[in-house]
Motif scaffolding. Structure first.
Motif, PDB file in Angstrom:
ATOM      1  N   VAL A  43      36.671  43.752  39.931  1.00  0.00           N
ATOM      2  CA  VAL A  43      37.214  43.993  40.537  1.00  0.00           C
ATOM      3  C   VAL A  43      38.133  45.147  40.339  1.00  0.00           C
ATOM      4  O   VAL A  43      38.394  45.955  40.698  1.00  0.00           O
ATOM      5  CB  VAL A  43      37.523  43.098  42.336  1.00  0.00           C
ATOM      6  N   LEU A  44      39.629  45.018  39.539  1.00  0.00           N
ATOM      7  CA  LEU A  44      39.806  44.884  38.806  1.00  0.00           C
ATOM      8  C   LEU A  44      39.173  46.807  37.925  1.00  0.00           C
ATOM      9  O   LEU A  44      40.117  47.702  37.914  1.00  0.00           O
ATOM     10  CB  LEU A  44      41.064  44.399  38.037  1.00  0.00           C
ATOM     11  N   GLY A  70      39.138  38.584  50.190  1.00  0.00           N
ATOM     12  CA  GLY A  70      40.366  38.134  49.234  1.00  0.00           C
ATOM     13  C   GLY A  70      40.703  37.500  47.982  1.00  0.00           C
ATOM     14  O   GLY A  70      41.383  37.716  47.421  1.00  0.00           O
ATOM     15  N   ILE A  71      39.703  38.411  47.412  1.00  0.00           N
ATOM     16  CA  ILE A  71      40.192  38.791  46.113  1.00  0.00           C
ATOM     17  C   ILE A  71      41.463  39.635  45.925  1.00  0.00           C
ATOM     18  O   ILE A  71      42.298  40.019  44.630  1.00  0.00           O
ATOM     19  CB  ILE A  71      38.345  39.186  45.144  1.00  0.00           C
ATOM     20  N   VAL A  72      41.018  40.473  46.456  1.00  0.00           N
ATOM     21  CA  VAL A  72      42.008  42.136  46.792  1.00  0.00           C
ATOM     22  C   VAL A  72      43.602  41.587  47.024  1.00  0.00           C
ATOM     23  O   VAL A  72      44.273  41.912  46.861  1.00  0.00           O
ATOM     24  CB  VAL A  72      41.260  43.357  47.200  1.00  0.00           C
ATOM     25  N   ASP A  73      43.436  40.764  48.045  1.00  0.00           N
ATOM     26  CA  ASP A  73      44.588  39.825  48.423  1.00  0.00           C
ATOM     27  C   ASP A  73      45.548  39.592  47.172  1.00  0.00           C
ATOM     28  O   ASP A  73      46.629  39.727  47.750  1.00  0.00           O
ATOM     29  CB  ASP A  73      44.287  38.705  49.468  1.00  0.00           C
ATOM     30  N   ARG A  74      44.586  38.507  46.592  1.00  0.00           N
ATOM     31  CA  ARG A  74      44.717  38.171  45.075  1.00  0.00           C
ATOM     32  C   ARG A  74      45.215  39.043  44.541  1.00  0.00           C
ATOM     33  O   ARG A  74      47.107  38.360  43.930  1.00  0.00           O
ATOM     34  CB  ARG A  74      44.278  36.454  45.103  1.00  0.00           C
ATOM     35  N   LEU A  75      44.809  40.544  44.238  1.00  0.00           N
ATOM     36  CA  LEU A  75      45.605  41.131  43.223  1.00  0.00           C
ATOM     37  C   LEU A  75      46.934  41.798  43.693  1.00  0.00           C
ATOM     38  O   LEU A  75      47.669  42.186  42.830  1.00  0.00           O
ATOM     39  CB  LEU A  75      44.534  41.953  42.904  1.00  0.00           C
ATOM     40  N   GLU A  76      46.684  41.710  44.658  1.00  0.00           N
ATOM     41  CA  GLU A  76      47.462  42.137  45.074  1.00  0.00           C
ATOM     42  C   GLU A  76      49.288  41.580  45.155  1.00  0.00           C
ATOM     43  O   GLU A  76      50.270  42.056  45.000  1.00  0.00           O
ATOM     44  CB  GLU A  76      47.593  42.235  47.054  1.00  0.00           C
ATOM     45  N   ALA A  77      49.184  39.624  45.651  1.00  0.00           N
ATOM     46  CA  ALA A  77      50.321  38.796  45.254  1.00  0.00           C
ATOM     47  C   ALA A  77      51.073  39.089  43.782  1.00  0.00           C
ATOM     48  O   ALA A  77      51.667  38.969  43.542  1.00  0.00           O
ATOM     49  CB  ALA A  77      49.272  37.686  46.014  1.00  0.00           C
ATOM     50  N   GLN A  78      49.775  39.655  42.913  1.00  0.00           N
ATOM     51  CA  GLN A  78      50.637  39.879  41.570  1.00  0.00           C
ATOM     52  C   GLN A  78      50.658  41.311  41.224  1.00  0.00           C
ATOM     53  O   GLN A  78      50.770  42.049  39.843  1.00  0.00           O
ATOM     54  CB  GLN A  78      49.406  39.560  40.719  1.00  0.00           C
ATOM     55  N   SER A  79      50.988  42.236  41.565  1.00  0.00           N
ATOM     56  CA  SER A  79      50.988  43.831  41.919  1.00  0.00           C
ATOM     57  C   SER A  79      49.852  44.637  41.425  1.00  0.00           C
ATOM     58  O   SER A  79      50.732  45.157  40.215  1.00  0.00           O
ATOM     59  CB  SER A  79      52.744  43.892  41.321  1.00  0.00           C
ATOM     60  N   LEU A  80      48.853  43.822  41.246  1.00  0.00           N
ATOM     61  CA  LEU A  80      47.867  44.339  40.355  1.00  0.00           C
ATOM     62  C   LEU A  80      46.662  46.028  41.115  1.00  0.00           C
ATOM     63  O   LEU A  80      46.613  46.213  40.930  1.00  0.00           O
ATOM     64  CB  LEU A  80      46.743  43.929  39.749  1.00  0.00           C
ATOM     65  N   ALA A  81      46.556  45.760  42.552  1.00  0.00           N
ATOM     66  CA  ALA A  81      46.162  46.584  43.339  1.00  0.00           C
ATOM     67  C   ALA A  81      47.000  46.597  44.595  1.00  0.00           C
ATOM     68  O   ALA A  81      48.092  45.715  44.577  1.00  0.00           O
ATOM     69  CB  ALA A  81      45.046  45.368  43.627  1.00  0.00           C
ATOM     70  N   GLU A  82      46.710  47.745  45.254  1.00  0.00           N
ATOM     71  CA  GLU A  82      47.114  48.213  46.438  1.00  0.00           C
ATOM     72  C   GLU A  82      46.514  48.161  47.840  1.00  0.00           C
ATOM     73  O   GLU A  82      45.204  49.231  46.990  1.00  0.00           O
ATOM     74  CB  GLU A  82      48.284  49.088  46.597  1.00  0.00           C
TER      75      GLU A  82
END
Length: 145
Positions: A43-44, A70-82
């Motif tokens: 996804v990233l 869910g995947i984007v939520d986890r990427l957001e939590a790591q500041s990798l996506a918004e």
């Protein structure tokens, strides 16, 4: 009615399957180094090319939109996506890689050795032919945007 595959087609299908399996295995291993799952890394990689609606991500990954959420939520939590509103339609949410996410996606892409080395042994003409044949197999609907 399904016709049996000829031996050459069977061999090509098996080789494609092996390439795909190796790609996923190496991508998953590279992702794990950065505490990501293979799906999060893929996804990233998509988001590093530009913002994308969640539904389009799901279509590209051949999965349910709820999985992408869910995947984007986890990427957001790591500041990798918004998430951001689509300027063309404020009702649509786009997922986008952050600068940190784009850098990590490039690191992941650069770490995939299994294809780089074998592809490097092919001439430019051979790599171009391989690309063109794969694009033809996929058809216009199977090509990335």
């Amino acid at each position: 009615m399904n016709r049996p595959m000829d031996p050459l087609t069977t061999e090509v299908v098996d080789l494609i399957g092996t390439v795909v399996a190796r790609y996923h295995q190496e991508y998953d291993a590279a992702a794990a180094v950065h505490r990501l799952t293979g799906a999060q890394a893929r996804v990233l990689a998509l988001l590093s090319r530009g913002p994308m609606p969640m539904r389009q991500i799901a279509q590209r990954l051949k999965c349910e939109p709820s999985n992408v959420t869910g995947i984007v939520d986890r990427l957001e939590a790591q500041s990798l996506a918004e998430r951001r509103a689509d300027p063309a339609d404020r009702r649509v949410k786009l997922a986008a890689a952050t600068e940190q996410g784009r850098q990590l996606a490039e690191e992941l892409r650069s770490s995939l050795d299994f294809a780089r080395e074998p592809l490097a042994s092919l001439t430019v003409v051979e790599r171009t032919l391989l690309r063109d044949l794969l694009q033809r197999m996929l058809g216009p609907e199977g090509l990335p945007d």
